[in-house]
Design a protein around this motif. Structure first.
Motif, PDB file in Angstrom:
ATOM      1  N   THR A  38      32.715  80.375  79.296  1.00 12.57           N
ATOM      2  CA  THR A  38      32.577  79.334  78.270  1.00 12.57           C
ATOM      3  C   THR A  38      33.407  79.639  77.031  1.00 12.57           C
ATOM      4  N   SER A  39      34.213  80.694  77.079  1.00 12.41           N
ATOM      5  CA  SER A  39      35.033  81.081  75.931  1.00 12.41           C
ATOM      6  C   SER A  39      36.462  80.601  76.137  1.00 12.41           C
ATOM      7  N   ILE A  40      36.807  79.538  75.478  1.00 11.82           N
ATOM      8  CA  ILE A  40      38.119  78.918  75.635  1.00 11.82           C
ATOM      9  C   ILE A  40      39.205  79.850  75.093  1.00 11.82           C
ATOM     10  N   LEU A  91      24.398  69.003  80.367  1.00 13.69           N
ATOM     11  CA  LEU A  91      24.203  69.338  78.956  1.00 13.69           C
ATOM     12  C   LEU A  91      22.758  69.734  78.675  1.00 13.69           C
ATOM     13  N   HIS A  92      21.823  69.029  79.282  1.00  8.67           N
ATOM     14  CA  HIS A  92      20.411  69.374  79.111  1.00  8.67           C
ATOM     15  C   HIS A  92      20.099  70.711  79.795  1.00  8.67           C
ATOM     16  N   ALA A  93      20.733  70.966  80.921  1.00  9.90           N
ATOM     17  CA  ALA A  93      20.539  72.250  81.600  1.00  9.90           C
ATOM     18  C   ALA A  93      21.075  73.387  80.730  1.00  9.90           C
ATOM     19  N   PHE A  94      22.240  73.193  80.121  1.00  8.81           N
ATOM     20  CA  PHE A  94      22.784  74.199  79.206  1.00  8.81           C
ATOM     21  C   PHE A  94      21.791  74.465  78.083  1.00  8.81           C
ATOM     22  N   LEU A  95      21.328  73.382  77.469  1.00  7.52           N
ATOM     23  CA  LEU A  95      20.439  73.508  76.313  1.00  7.52           C
ATOM     24  C   LEU A  95      19.194  74.322  76.641  1.00  7.52           C
ATOM     25  N   GLU A  96      18.664  74.174  77.843  1.00  5.48           N
ATOM     26  CA  GLU A  96      17.470  74.921  78.232  1.00  5.48           C
ATOM     27  C   GLU A  96      17.689  76.425  78.123  1.00  5.48           C
ATOM     28  N   GLY A  97      18.919  76.865  78.289  1.00  2.40           N
ATOM     29  CA  GLY A  97      19.208  78.295  78.247  1.00  2.40           C
ATOM     30  C   GLY A  97      19.245  78.897  76.856  1.00  2.40           C
ATOM     31  N   PHE A  98      19.435  78.059  75.820  1.00  4.02           N
ATOM     32  CA  PHE A  98      19.573  78.631  74.482  1.00  4.02           C
ATOM     33  C   PHE A  98      18.915  77.831  73.371  1.00  4.02           C
ATOM     34  N   LYS A  99      18.114  76.827  73.720  1.00 10.48           N
ATOM     35  CA  LYS A  99      17.495  76.020  72.665  1.00 10.48           C
ATOM     36  C   LYS A  99      16.532  76.835  71.803  1.00 10.48           C
ATOM     37  N   HIS A 100      15.999  77.908  72.348  1.00  6.80           N
ATOM     38  CA  HIS A 100      15.090  78.771  71.592  1.00  6.80           C
ATOM     39  C   HIS A 100      15.842  79.764  70.705  1.00  6.80           C
ATOM     40  N   ILE A 109      31.377  76.877  73.028  1.00  3.27           N
ATOM     41  CA  ILE A 109      31.202  75.454  73.302  1.00  3.27           C
ATOM     42  C   ILE A 109      29.731  75.077  73.339  1.00  3.27           C
ATOM     43  N   ASN A 110      28.861  76.063  73.475  1.00  2.71           N
ATOM     44  CA  ASN A 110      27.427  75.782  73.505  1.00  2.71           C
ATOM     45  C   ASN A 110      26.927  75.226  72.175  1.00  2.71           C
ATOM     46  N   ALA A 111      27.623  75.536  71.089  1.00  2.00           N
ATOM     47  CA  ALA A 111      27.253  74.964  69.790  1.00  2.00           C
ATOM     48  C   ALA A 111      27.420  73.446  69.817  1.00  2.00           C
ATOM     49  N   VAL A 113      26.736  71.555  72.344  1.00  2.00           N
ATOM     50  CA  VAL A 113      25.537  71.057  73.012  1.00  2.00           C
ATOM     51  C   VAL A 113      24.382  70.997  72.017  1.00  2.00           C
ATOM     52  N   CYS A 114      24.228  72.054  71.228  1.00  2.00           N
ATOM     53  CA  CYS A 114      23.165  72.065  70.211  1.00  2.00           C
ATOM     54  C   CYS A 114      23.358  70.919  69.226  1.00  2.00           C
ATOM     55  N   GLU A 115      24.589  70.717  68.791  1.00  4.30           N
ATOM     56  CA  GLU A 115      24.868  69.663  67.817  1.00  4.30           C
ATOM     57  C   GLU A 115      24.518  68.278  68.379  1.00  4.30           C
ATOM     58  N   LEU A 116      24.760  68.071  69.655  1.00 10.79           N
ATOM     59  CA  LEU A 116      24.481  66.782  70.281  1.00 10.79           C
ATOM     60  C   LEU A 116      22.998  66.576  70.577  1.00 10.79           C
ATOM     61  N   LEU A 117      22.311  67.623  71.045  1.00  3.83           N
ATOM     62  CA  LEU A 117      20.976  67.441  71.611  1.00  3.83           C
ATOM     63  C   LEU A 117      19.813  68.027  70.816  1.00  3.83           C
ATOM     64  N   LEU A 118      20.080  68.900  69.848  1.00  2.96           N
ATOM     65  CA  LEU A 118      18.981  69.480  69.071  1.00  2.96           C
ATOM     66  C   LEU A 118      18.829  68.742  67.740  1.00  2.96           C
ATOM     67  N   PRO A 119      17.778  67.972  67.576  1.00  9.83           N
ATOM     68  CA  PRO A 119      17.581  67.256  66.317  1.00  9.83           C
ATOM     69  C   PRO A 119      17.530  68.246  65.141  1.00  9.83           C
ATOM     70  N   GLY A 120      18.286  67.941  64.109  1.00 10.47           N
ATOM     71  CA  GLY A 120      18.297  68.761  62.905  1.00 10.47           C
ATOM     72  C   GLY A 120      19.187  69.986  62.969  1.00 10.47           C
TER      73      GLY A 120
END
Length: 137
Positions: A38-40, A91-100, A109-111, A113-120
Motif C-alpha cells: 500500500t506504499s506508493i 474500502l469497508h474491508a480496509f477500514l475494519e483493519g484500522f478504524k480503531h 493510502i489508508n488515510a 479510506v479514513c477520510e471517506l468513511l470515518l465521520p469526523g
C-alpha cells in the motif's frame, strides 16, 4: 487453520513462517511484499516478488495498467472469481483493519479510506506538523 483464518496480522506472519522453517530471506521478502503493497513509489524498487504483488493489487483494486491483460482473459478470471461488488466492499474491508487506530494510517493510502468513511476523521497534515513543531524559530 490458515493464518488469515486465525486473524494473524502482518507482524504475526514472521513467527508463522519461521515456525515452518522458512528461511529468513524469504520471511523478509514476504514482509516487504505485504507491508509495502500500500506504499506508493517504494515497492517498485524492491525484489521482483514484492513488486509483482504490488502490481497485482494495483491491477485488482484500482485497475492500474488495466489494458495489460486482454478483455478475454479478464472475463475468464471474473467468471472463475466473481468480483461481487469488490470496489464498493473493499474500502469497508480496509477500514475494519484500522478504524480503531486511524492514526496509524498517516502517510499511506489508508488515510484516504479514513477520510471517506470515518465521520469526523481529520487527516494529519505534514505541513501542519512542520509548522507546529516544538522548534522555537
Amino acid at each position: 487453520m490458515e493464518p488469515l483464518e486465525q486473524g494473524i496480522s502482518v507482524f504475526g506472519y514472521r513467527d508463522f513462517l519461521k515456525s515452518r522453517g522458512i528461511p529468513e530471506d524469504s520471511i523478509r521478502l514476504v514482509w516487504d511484499a505485504v507491508a509495502l503493497h500500500t506504499s506508493i513509489g517504494i515497492v517498485e524498487y524492491k525484489e521482483t516478488e514484492a513488486a509483482l504483488m504490488n502490481f497485482g493489487v494495483g491491477y485488482d483494486v484500482v485497475g492500474k495498467n488495466f489494458d495489460f491483460i486482454s478483455a478475454e482473459a479478464r472475463q475468464q478470471v471474473i467468471e472463475a472469481f466473481p468480483r461481487n461488488k469488490f470496489k464498493h466492499n473493499i474500502l469497508h474491508a480496509f477500514l475494519e483493519g484500522f478504524k480503531h487506530k486511524p492514526e496509524t494510517t498517516y502517510g499511506t493510502i489508508n488515510a484516504d479510506v479514513c477520510e471517506l468513511l470515518l465521520p469526523g476523521y481529520k487527516r494529519p497534515n505534514f505541513c501542519h506538523h512542520v509548522l507546529h513543531s516544538p522548534w522555537d524559530e
